[in-house]
Design a protein around this motif. Structure first.
Motif, PDB file in Angstrom:
ATOM      1  N   LEU A  22      13.998  24.528  59.144  1.00 51.15           N
ATOM      2  CA  LEU A  22      15.406  24.255  58.872  1.00 51.15           C
ATOM      3  C   LEU A  22      15.756  24.695  57.456  1.00 51.15           C
ATOM      4  O   LEU A  22      14.894  24.725  56.582  1.00 51.15           O
ATOM      5  N   MET A  23      17.011  25.034  57.258  1.00 56.11           N
ATOM      6  CA  MET A  23      17.475  25.421  55.932  1.00 56.11           C
ATOM      7  C   MET A  23      18.534  24.428  55.460  1.00 56.11           C
ATOM      8  O   MET A  23      19.300  23.907  56.283  1.00 56.11           O
ATOM      9  N   ALA A  24      18.564  24.170  54.166  1.00 57.76           N
ATOM     10  CA  ALA A  24      19.575  23.281  53.600  1.00 57.76           C
ATOM     11  C   ALA A  24      20.953  23.797  54.002  1.00 57.76           C
ATOM     12  O   ALA A  24      21.221  24.995  53.924  1.00 57.76           O
ATOM     13  N   GLY A  25      21.794  22.900  54.475  1.00 59.93           N
ATOM     14  CA  GLY A  25      23.137  23.279  54.891  1.00 59.93           C
ATOM     15  C   GLY A  25      23.262  23.543  56.382  1.00 59.93           C
ATOM     16  O   GLY A  25      24.374  23.588  56.898  1.00 59.93           O
ATOM     17  N   ASN A  26      22.116  23.719  57.086  1.00 61.71           N
ATOM     18  CA  ASN A  26      22.190  23.841  58.544  1.00 61.71           C
ATOM     19  C   ASN A  26      22.824  22.575  59.103  1.00 61.71           C
ATOM     20  O   ASN A  26      22.575  21.480  58.594  1.00 61.71           O
ATOM     21  N   LYS A  27      23.608  22.715  60.140  1.00 66.35           N
ATOM     22  CA  LYS A  27      24.095  21.554  60.879  1.00 66.35           C
ATOM     23  C   LYS A  27      23.276  21.504  62.153  1.00 66.35           C
ATOM     24  O   LYS A  27      23.055  22.532  62.789  1.00 66.35           O
ATOM     25  N   ILE A  28      22.776  20.338  62.484  1.00 63.32           N
ATOM     26  CA  ILE A  28      21.996  20.207  63.711  1.00 63.32           C
ATOM     27  C   ILE A  28      22.687  19.236  64.655  1.00 63.32           C
ATOM     28  O   ILE A  28      23.383  18.307  64.223  1.00 63.32           O
ATOM     29  N   GLU A  29      22.494  19.476  65.935  1.00 63.36           N
ATOM     30  CA  GLU A  29      22.940  18.553  66.979  1.00 63.36           C
ATOM     31  C   GLU A  29      21.780  18.334  67.928  1.00 63.36           C
ATOM     32  O   GLU A  29      21.149  19.296  68.372  1.00 63.36           O
TER      33      GLU A  29
END
Length: 99
Positions: free
Chosen positions: A75-82
């Motif tokens: 994951l990268m900082a700022g990714n939005k996950i659902e």
């Protein structure tokens, strides 16, 4: 955060660096019980994961508490996950990452 059927959050730099997704305490009931394995699927990738916890004193030594998380690399900082429950398979959840 989000509806009853989705757990969503924006990934912090800490989560991205250390390879995990924070689970907020008020969202624990969305997932299987603490320490119980479940499948988390992203596209063609699926991993057996679980919600774990660790003790923390980030609010000071007089306010010990737990932080809850799922290990997940890439994951990268700022990714939005659902994360959504799979309605067809018990104990399987689908992960979407928005860049």
């Amino acid at each position: 955060m989000g509806s009853k059927n989705i757990y969503s959050r924006k990934i912090s730099s800490n989560e991205a660096e250390d390879g995990f997704i924070f689970v907020l305490k008020n969202s624990l009931s969305f997932f299987p019980p603490l320490g119980e394995d479940f499948v988390l699927r992203e596209d063609e990738t699926s991993c057996v994961v679980r919600v774990d916890s660790y003790p923390c004193t980030c609010r000071g030594p007089d306010l010990p508490h737990e932080h809850y998380f799922i290990n997940w690399e890439g994951l990268m900082a700022g990714n939005k996950i659902e994360i959504k429950k799979n309605p067809l398979k018990n104990n399987e959840y689908n992960l979407k990452i928005f860049f």
